[in-house]
Design a protein around this motif. Structure first.
Motif, PDB file in Angstrom:
ATOM      1  N   LEU A  63       8.255  10.285  -1.458  1.00 57.18           N
ATOM      2  CA  LEU A  63       9.574  10.646  -1.839  1.00 57.18           C
ATOM      3  C   LEU A  63      10.574  10.256  -0.720  1.00 57.18           C
ATOM      4  O   LEU A  63      11.762  10.278  -0.828  1.00 57.18           O
ATOM      5  CB  LEU A  63      10.024  12.108  -2.209  1.00 57.18           C
ATOM      6  CG  LEU A  63       9.362  12.550  -3.392  1.00 57.18           C
ATOM      7  CD1 LEU A  63       9.424  14.042  -3.561  1.00 57.18           C
ATOM      8  CD2 LEU A  63      10.101  11.961  -4.795  1.00 57.18           C
ATOM      9  N   ARG A  64      10.068   9.972   0.371  1.00 61.41           N
ATOM     10  CA  ARG A  64      10.917   9.660   1.809  1.00 61.41           C
ATOM     11  C   ARG A  64      12.023   8.620   1.535  1.00 61.41           C
ATOM     12  O   ARG A  64      13.098   8.937   1.667  1.00 61.41           O
ATOM     13  CB  ARG A  64      10.115   9.193   2.689  1.00 61.41           C
ATOM     14  CG  ARG A  64      10.972   9.263   4.027  1.00 61.41           C
ATOM     15  CD  ARG A  64      10.017   8.907   5.381  1.00 61.41           C
ATOM     16  NE  ARG A  64       9.171  10.166   5.569  1.00 61.41           N
ATOM     17  CZ  ARG A  64       7.763   9.936   5.755  1.00 61.41           C
ATOM     18  NH1 ARG A  64       7.135   8.747   5.224  1.00 61.41           N
ATOM     19  NH2 ARG A  64       7.002  11.214   6.029  1.00 61.41           N
ATOM     20  N   ILE A  65      11.670   7.588   0.674  1.00 64.38           N
ATOM     21  CA  ILE A  65      12.575   6.668   0.586  1.00 64.38           C
ATOM     22  C   ILE A  65      14.028   7.094  -0.278  1.00 64.38           C
ATOM     23  O   ILE A  65      15.020   6.432  -0.107  1.00 64.38           O
ATOM     24  CB  ILE A  65      12.264   5.255  -0.434  1.00 64.38           C
ATOM     25  CG1 ILE A  65      13.119   4.077  -0.272  1.00 64.38           C
ATOM     26  CG2 ILE A  65      11.739   5.922  -1.582  1.00 64.38           C
ATOM     27  CD1 ILE A  65      12.296   2.600  -0.782  1.00 64.38           C
ATOM     28  N   VAL A  66      13.844   7.940  -1.238  1.00 65.28           N
ATOM     29  CA  VAL A  66      14.920   8.616  -1.715  1.00 65.28           C
ATOM     30  C   VAL A  66      15.539   9.758  -1.084  1.00 65.28           C
ATOM     31  O   VAL A  66      16.861   9.938  -1.013  1.00 65.28           O
ATOM     32  CB  VAL A  66      14.727   8.957  -3.277  1.00 65.28           C
ATOM     33  CG1 VAL A  66      14.430   7.575  -4.044  1.00 65.28           C
ATOM     34  CG2 VAL A  66      13.594   9.824  -3.608  1.00 65.28           C
ATOM     35  N   ARG A  67      14.568  10.682  -0.414  1.00 64.86           N
ATOM     36  CA  ARG A  67      15.156  11.795   0.204  1.00 64.86           C
ATOM     37  C   ARG A  67      15.988  11.798   1.359  1.00 64.86           C
ATOM     38  O   ARG A  67      17.060  12.616   1.624  1.00 64.86           O
ATOM     39  CB  ARG A  67      14.055  12.828   0.384  1.00 64.86           C
ATOM     40  CG  ARG A  67      13.250  13.518  -0.713  1.00 64.86           C
ATOM     41  CD  ARG A  67      12.197  14.537  -0.102  1.00 64.86           C
ATOM     42  NE  ARG A  67      12.528  15.352   0.666  1.00 64.86           N
ATOM     43  CZ  ARG A  67      11.971  16.019   1.674  1.00 64.86           C
ATOM     44  NH1 ARG A  67      10.816  15.776   2.013  1.00 64.86           N
ATOM     45  NH2 ARG A  67      12.842  16.912   2.430  1.00 64.86           N
TER      46      ARG A  67
ATOM     47  N   VAL B 281      18.604  15.044  11.222  1.00 72.79           N
ATOM     48  CA  VAL B 281      18.795  16.348  10.440  1.00 72.79           C
ATOM     49  C   VAL B 281      17.540  15.873   9.234  1.00 72.79           C
ATOM     50  O   VAL B 281      16.586  16.665   8.386  1.00 72.79           O
ATOM     51  CB  VAL B 281      20.191  16.164   9.586  1.00 72.79           C
ATOM     52  CG1 VAL B 281      19.997  17.123   8.582  1.00 72.79           C
ATOM     53  CG2 VAL B 281      21.222  16.522  10.606  1.00 72.79           C
ATOM     54  N   ARG B 282      17.492  14.528   8.850  1.00 73.69           N
ATOM     55  CA  ARG B 282      16.485  14.066   7.833  1.00 73.69           C
ATOM     56  C   ARG B 282      15.043  14.600   8.271  1.00 73.69           C
ATOM     57  O   ARG B 282      14.346  15.001   7.462  1.00 73.69           O
ATOM     58  CB  ARG B 282      16.611  12.620   7.804  1.00 73.69           C
ATOM     59  CG  ARG B 282      15.684  12.060   6.769  1.00 73.69           C
ATOM     60  CD  ARG B 282      15.894  10.569   6.131  1.00 73.69           C
ATOM     61  NE  ARG B 282      15.946   9.893   7.396  1.00 73.69           N
ATOM     62  CZ  ARG B 282      16.855   8.848   7.989  1.00 73.69           C
ATOM     63  NH1 ARG B 282      18.156   9.041   7.518  1.00 73.69           N
ATOM     64  NH2 ARG B 282      16.459   7.862   8.950  1.00 73.69           N
ATOM     65  N   ALA B 283      14.676  14.265   9.629  1.00 71.10           N
ATOM     66  CA  ALA B 283      13.576  14.693  10.058  1.00 71.10           C
ATOM     67  C   ALA B 283      13.303  16.060  10.327  1.00 71.10           C
ATOM     68  O   ALA B 283      12.017  16.618   9.831  1.00 71.10           O
ATOM     69  CB  ALA B 283      13.320  14.000  11.571  1.00 71.10           C
TER      70      ALA B 283
ATOM     71  N   ARG C 120       0.768  -1.139  -0.081  1.00 78.19           N
ATOM     72  CA  ARG C 120      -0.040  -0.101  -0.020  1.00 78.19           C
ATOM     73  C   ARG C 120       0.847   1.279  -0.040  1.00 78.19           C
ATOM     74  O   ARG C 120       0.479   2.405  -0.615  1.00 78.19           O
ATOM     75  CB  ARG C 120      -0.798  -0.116   1.162  1.00 78.19           C
ATOM     76  CG  ARG C 120      -1.896  -0.983   1.189  1.00 78.19           C
ATOM     77  CD  ARG C 120      -3.004  -0.763   2.291  1.00 78.19           C
ATOM     78  NE  ARG C 120      -2.500  -0.883   3.782  1.00 78.19           N
ATOM     79  CZ  ARG C 120      -2.453  -1.886   4.209  1.00 78.19           C
ATOM     80  NH1 ARG C 120      -3.083  -3.107   3.759  1.00 78.19           N
ATOM     81  NH2 ARG C 120      -2.065  -1.888   5.411  1.00 78.19           N
ATOM     82  N   GLU C 121       2.122   1.344   0.647  1.00 76.14           N
ATOM     83  CA  GLU C 121       2.887   2.366   0.676  1.00 76.14           C
ATOM     84  C   GLU C 121       3.648   2.315  -0.362  1.00 76.14           C
ATOM     85  O   GLU C 121       4.366   3.551  -0.699  1.00 76.14           O
ATOM     86  CB  GLU C 121       3.861   2.232   2.034  1.00 76.14           C
ATOM     87  CG  GLU C 121       2.860   2.405   3.298  1.00 76.14           C
ATOM     88  CD  GLU C 121       3.921   2.501   4.512  1.00 76.14           C
ATOM     89  OE1 GLU C 121       4.840   1.988   4.646  1.00 76.14           O
ATOM     90  OE2 GLU C 121       3.109   2.235   5.696  1.00 76.14           O
ATOM     91  N   GLY C 122       3.592   1.479  -1.460  1.00 76.07           N
ATOM     92  CA  GLY C 122       4.392   1.649  -2.939  1.00 76.07           C
ATOM     93  C   GLY C 122       5.930   0.907  -2.746  1.00 76.07           C
ATOM     94  O   GLY C 122       6.669   1.361  -3.673  1.00 76.07           O
TER      95      GLY C 122
END
Length: 233
Positions: free
Chosen positions: A161-165, A130-132, A59-61
């Motif tokens: 986009l979180r998986i790449v960012r 930092v990411r958060a 569901r989340e891709g």
């Protein structure tokens, strides 16, 4: 009955987190195929929680189910990522103009300035923090524009986009650039320079986009090479 249901949910959560971490860390790379029994054996879990975890990831891709042949880590779709970045830029540029048109500066701007323009470099965040903070920076600014539908759509784009960012914060130079560029965007906002803020924001996002594409390709190549070496060994 309630205890058994809660236990199954707990195991499903554990399997979900483990698989997601494998995908994020490229231990499972785009295109990898596996079965539910493979996952169950490796993570010491029964079929039901494994299936629940996999459907949640679907569901989340992150994964696809294959007809009669198990599961697959979703192949990386760079065109889709490009389109999501385009949409993100459109939304965030609009937010810059809306914020500058407000009668009063949103309180979040002052909060963000304190985070992204610290008195000393030693006060900067590190690692996953930092990411958060970066994700919050962009989401908070869009929310500050006051358009709930814009905020909702932007959040959905951010999630996809979180998986790449996240890869943008695995290199020190990119962390340094993020701090400097965020501070410049906030300075332009504080001065009410909507177009300048939007242009700085666009350059910032495009630089991040370019970096994560390069890092993603590098990570996939490294992971594929490691897989081939393990199989040949």
């Amino acid at each position: 009955m309630a205890t058994n249901t809660k236990r199954k949910e707990s195991i499903a959560d554990r399997v979900y987190e483990a698989l997601k971490d494998d995908i994020f860390e490229f231990r499972l790379i785009p295109g990898d195929k596996f079965s539910e029994s493979d996952v169950g054996t490796r993570l010491d879990a029964s079929r039901t929680p494994v299936r629940e975890a996999l459907h949640r990831l679907r569901r989340e891709g992150y994964v696809d189910v294959l007809f009669r042949s198990g599961w697959q880590v979703k192949p990386f779709d760079f065109q889709q990522v490009e389109e999501l970045y385009d949409l993100r830029i459109t939304l965030e540029r609009a937010a810059m103009h809306k914020i500058c048109a407000l009668a009063e500066e949103p309180p979040i701007v002052r909060t963000l300035i304190a985070i992204w323009n610290p008195d000393h470099p030693t006060e900067r965040a590190v690692g996953s923090t930092v990411r958060a903070l970066d994700e919050s920076f962009h989401c908070d600014l869009v929310a500050a524009a006051g358009n709930r539908e814009m905020t909702r759509i932007h959040r959905e784009v951010t999630d996809r986009l979180r998986i790449v960012r996240r890869l943008d914060f695995t290199r020190r130079d990119r962390i340094d650039a993020t701090y400097a560029e965020h501070a410049e965007i906030l300075d332009a906002l504080r001065q009410g320079l909507a177009r300048d803020a939007a242009d700085k924001l666009t350059r910032h996002i495009r630089a991040s986009q370019k970096a994560v594409r390069e890092i993603t390709l590098e990570k996939i190549r490294e992971a594929a090479a490691a897989q081939r070496e393990r199989r040949s060994g």
